[in-house]
Design an enzyme around this catalytic site. Sequence first.
Site, PDB file in Angstrom:
ATOM      1  N   GLU A   1       3.406 -13.145  -4.509  1.00 18.23           N
ATOM      2  CA  GLU A   1       2.561 -14.213  -5.063  1.00 18.23           C
ATOM      3  C   GLU A   1       3.150 -15.594  -4.815  1.00 18.23           C
ATOM      4  O   GLU A   1       2.429 -16.547  -4.541  1.00 18.23           O
ATOM      5  CB  GLU A   1       2.328 -13.980  -6.563  1.00 18.23           C
ATOM      6  CG  GLU A   1       1.378 -12.826  -6.873  1.00 18.23           C
ATOM      7  CD  GLU A   1       2.015 -11.441  -6.715  1.00 18.23           C
ATOM      8  OE1 GLU A   1       3.262 -11.372  -6.583  1.00 18.23           O
ATOM      9  OE2 GLU A   1       1.284 -10.439  -6.721  1.00 18.23           O
TER      10      GLU A   1
ATOM     11  N   HIS B   1      -3.134  -5.692 -16.878  1.00 17.88           N
ATOM     12  CA  HIS B   1      -4.351  -5.956 -16.112  1.00 17.88           C
ATOM     13  C   HIS B   1      -5.406  -6.568 -17.014  1.00 17.88           C
ATOM     14  O   HIS B   1      -6.600  -6.326 -16.836  1.00 17.88           O
ATOM     15  CB  HIS B   1      -4.874  -4.676 -15.449  1.00 17.88           C
ATOM     16  CG  HIS B   1      -3.974  -4.140 -14.383  1.00 17.88           C
ATOM     17  ND1 HIS B   1      -2.832  -3.444 -14.672  1.00 17.88           N
ATOM     18  CD2 HIS B   1      -4.026  -4.228 -13.042  1.00 17.88           C
ATOM     19  CE1 HIS B   1      -2.229  -3.099 -13.548  1.00 17.88           C
ATOM     20  NE2 HIS B   1      -2.933  -3.574 -12.536  1.00 17.88           N
TER      21      HIS B   1
END
Lengths: 431, 348
Positions: free
Chosen positions: B116, B186
């Site tokens: 990321e 999540h």
Amino acid sequence: MAAMAALRALRWRLPRTPGPGPARRLSTAEFPSPEEKPQFPGASADFADRLEFIQPNVISGIPVYRVMDRQGHIVSPAEDPQLPKELVLKLYKTMTLLNTMDRILYESQRQGRISFYMTNYGEEGTHVGSAAALDDTDLVFGQYREAGVLMYRGYPLDLFMAQCYGNTSDPGKGRQMPVHYGCRDRHFVTISSPLATQIPQAVGAAYAIKRADANRAVICYFGEGAASEGDAHAGFNFAATLECPIVFFCRNNGYAISTPTSEQYRGDGIAARGPGYGLMSIRVDGNDVFAVYNATKEARRRAVAENQPFLIEAMTYRIGHHSTSDDSSAYRSVDEVNYWDKQDHPISRLRHYMLNRGWWDEEQEKGWRKSSRKMVMEAFEEAERKPKPNPQLLFSDVYREMPPHLRRQRAALERHLQHYGEHYPLEHFEK
Amino acid sequence: MAAAGLALRGALASGAAVAVRRRGGLWSCLSPLPAAPRRSAAHFAFQPDPAPSAYGQTQKMNLFQSITSALDNALAKDPTAVIFGEDVAFGGVFRCTVGLRDKYGKDRVFNTPLCEQGIVGFGIGVAVAGATAIAEIQFADYIFPAFDQIVNEAAKYRYRSGDLFNCGNLTIRAPWGCVGHGALYHSQSPEAFFAHCPGIKIVIPRSPLQAKGLLLSCIEDKNPCIFFEPKILYRAAVEQVPVEPYNIPLSQAEVLQTGSDVTLVAWGTQVHVIKEVAAMAQEKLGVSCEVIDLRTILPWDTETVCKVLLNGSTAFCCVGHSSQFRIISKLAEGTLCPLIQVTDEYVE
């Protein structure tokens, strides 16, 4: 499901020949001896039937490419870049002017005239040798100790000084500590303090430049300490996988503030990491300006021609303290520093070369030292006379347009200063 | 993190469908469940907006399709625009980039390594070089390795260089919020971590129609933007969305319903919750609620929210994060308006 996935992968690897349905395709007749060659998607090599770990140093040390010896003699004539006299003089004058500027700005910090400084002592060869090998429009992402690159591109002394003083002439509007230079016209992206953040950014810029088909490259400088950051890993891996025209230029100067290379990494330096990422890599003598020039020139040429990244590890030595906030005598000996300063300095090596060629003499040296010092002092005095930027500039450039809440804050500051300005040193700031 | 993350990422995107297909063999030996299994515990009723007439032909789209449509428009309009991130080339784990690689080429829609901080750093560089960067972080939960690149780099690029350089052409998209089966990693809504960072914009849409207009505004905006996409709405929310590009302005909240007693402010999925609450309050308590979708979290629309406060709501309720609540409560100090925050102070 996993088995099915593996079969799909196998099918993908097989040559596509016309024939019966999928079942037929997987027969051993058309897929000879699948056992003999690993089929994993992540690697291509043979099976080994003996337990053996790979040694960290596969080869016994990556050699250091050089062109000149310490006395300025060309070691191998075939490697001599045969630069014309004017260019060599430009290299030398940039290196020495940088050295002079460093001495004056370092001293000015010691006298409390500027807040902070970082010298480039001992690393001048890496800056100037690489800068000379680039096209002037190649985009530079620096770390913070690459002032010589900008100086080689003609950045004027008064703008270096303006940045260090944070005065009204500072293009950065006085917002960063000294040595955080930037210049759009010279394609030198403004320095930021966080280390290694520039590495993946440089890769992204190289990708955009590749798509624009601009015959430009990106060069990204960093130290061997910054190479430990995750961003360095990210940048190397992205550049390789996305095939970017970039030259990674590592200045391995032996120290990250006080941390020596022996505590920074355990492998064979930074160049040894290149093959792991799929990067073309080389280690050069960073104190040999011609070696740096040759390596950068070829890396830059191939990076653009082949759209692939190159890694140069330039071995050098940080003769100065890390910064004016550091005293390196706490962690290294004076003898060690003296060795590099007296025996293996990039400036004296190039001077030897020029003296050997009859391109320079003691008188010219004295004259240049004197005139360069005068130039720096004049720029310095002028910078010191200029006021600091207007405090209202605190609020601009946060966003492209100033949002209402920042306009309100700016107005509040203005009101505050109207009432209480006498308590602030406003006489030093632009009205 | 990477290994576990990967396994979960795959499972979330396609787990349900695959699980059904796999049921044969040993599964058939098990006795059937007494009731239909509930995969998701989240509840809200999505309330679509009417089809707009101002932007030409509309098409039924869910939220991921409206994102794809926006990205399609962006790539068509701007030849420098590129889309990149983990798994975006084949269409993305949430299907937001389906078909775009085939339409615009693999140099414009491409996978990156799983990293990321690399994705955001790379995107900043693309933008600094003058091209348009549309980066995808696969889940908002995984944006934190890029925190330094966002907060120290993207947000400060223009400021620290005195406007010599900027990365205003960068937009970071990330699926956001809970679905109901994503559990700890999540489901997060990390906008509060970025909401105190001058120099970036943060946008969270409530619907497909909003998503397309706001995303196109983010991509065209000359400041780095983070666009969080409520992933529960990817499939659950369907509206008539214009096929052609259109913009919804940033930093403008939308008053969805006027009211005189209580003001409710939320963004993203929670907008639908407060709309339902407003209806219940009217019906069961006779309380009239003003409903505001903040839409842009930073820089947020203080004017619209403050106007409502000064107009004399007797109570104010902020459904969301404590960061906004604290700011709003400060603004409301002079109004003698009681304030309620519907989230725990320490649960962001």
